[in-house]
Design a protein around this motif. Sequence first.
Motif, short mmCIF file in Angstrom:
data_model
loop_
_atom_site.label_atom_id
_atom_site.label_comp_id
_atom_site.label_asym_id
_atom_site.label_seq_id
_atom_site.Cartn_x
_atom_site.Cartn_y
_atom_site.Cartn_z
N MET A 159 -17.15 -43.11 -12.12
CA MET A 159 -16.09 -43.41 -11.17
C MET A 159 -16.40 -44.71 -10.46
N PRO A 160 -15.93 -45.81 -11.00
CA PRO A 160 -16.21 -47.08 -10.31
C PRO A 160 -15.29 -47.30 -9.12
N ASP A 161 -15.84 -47.99 -8.15
CA ASP A 161 -15.02 -48.46 -7.03
C ASP A 161 -14.51 -49.84 -7.42
N PHE A 162 -13.26 -50.10 -7.10
CA PHE A 162 -12.72 -51.44 -7.24
C PHE A 162 -12.92 -52.11 -5.90
N LEU A 163 -13.70 -53.19 -5.88
CA LEU A 163 -14.04 -53.90 -4.66
C LEU A 163 -13.07 -55.04 -4.41
N LEU A 164 -12.84 -55.36 -3.14
CA LEU A 164 -11.99 -56.50 -2.83
C LEU A 164 -12.62 -57.75 -3.42
N PRO A 165 -11.90 -58.42 -4.33
CA PRO A 165 -12.47 -59.63 -4.94
C PRO A 165 -12.37 -60.82 -4.00
N ASP A 166 -13.11 -61.86 -4.32
CA ASP A 166 -13.02 -63.12 -3.60
C ASP A 166 -11.65 -63.70 -3.90
N LEU A 167 -10.83 -63.88 -2.89
CA LEU A 167 -9.46 -64.36 -3.08
C LEU A 167 -9.36 -65.87 -2.98
N TYR A 187 -9.12 -51.44 -13.99
CA TYR A 187 -9.46 -50.19 -14.65
C TYR A 187 -8.21 -49.38 -14.95
N ALA A 188 -8.34 -48.44 -15.89
CA ALA A 188 -7.28 -47.47 -16.17
C ALA A 188 -7.84 -46.09 -15.85
N GLY A 189 -7.01 -45.25 -15.25
CA GLY A 189 -7.44 -43.89 -14.93
C GLY A 189 -6.65 -43.35 -13.76
N VAL A 190 -7.24 -42.39 -13.08
CA VAL A 190 -6.58 -41.73 -11.94
C VAL A 190 -7.26 -42.18 -10.66
N VAL A 191 -6.43 -42.58 -9.69
CA VAL A 191 -6.94 -42.98 -8.38
C VAL A 191 -7.44 -41.73 -7.67
N THR A 192 -8.72 -41.74 -7.29
CA THR A 192 -9.27 -40.57 -6.59
C THR A 192 -9.43 -40.81 -5.10
N GLY A 199 -15.95 -57.64 -1.25
CA GLY A 199 -17.06 -56.82 -1.71
C GLY A 199 -17.01 -55.38 -1.24
N GLN A 200 -16.12 -55.05 -0.30
CA GLN A 200 -15.98 -53.67 0.15
C GLN A 200 -15.06 -52.93 -0.81
N PRO A 201 -15.27 -51.61 -0.99
CA PRO A 201 -14.41 -50.83 -1.88
C PRO A 201 -12.98 -50.73 -1.37
N LEU A 202 -12.04 -50.86 -2.32
CA LEU A 202 -10.62 -50.65 -2.01
C LEU A 202 -10.18 -49.28 -2.50
N ILE A 203 -10.44 -48.99 -3.79
CA ILE A 203 -10.09 -47.70 -4.36
C ILE A 203 -11.19 -47.24 -5.30
N THR A 204 -11.16 -45.94 -5.60
CA THR A 204 -12.03 -45.35 -6.62
C THR A 204 -11.13 -44.81 -7.71
N VAL A 205 -11.49 -45.08 -8.98
CA VAL A 205 -10.70 -44.66 -10.13
C VAL A 205 -11.58 -43.83 -11.05
#
Length: 105
Positions: free
Chosen positions: A1-9, A51-56, A69-75
Amino acid sequence: MPDFLLPDLGEGLDEAEIIAWRVQAGDHVTVDQVIAEVETAKAVVELPVPYAGVVTALHAEPGSAVSVGQPLITVTADDPATGFREPGVVVPGQAAAVAAEGAGG
């Protein structure tokens, strides 16, 4: 279950404010689907998920600031056996699965 982190914008910006979520826990997401709208000091940006999957889990509320670098969502992966694949990234052990998908099988 990876976290999607806020990328450098870009342009040295180190945080963004969550304006709106386009998904919620339990939703299925596909690679490059827009999951959130965020605002930096310079622009409003739509964020696609790699990523593809279900948002948890969603890790921030609308109106809150998130640092790069902080987590936004977990998939959670659709198929845990194959794991996650980001476009353009080859992970050892997944190369055969990617080749089989490309060959239709």
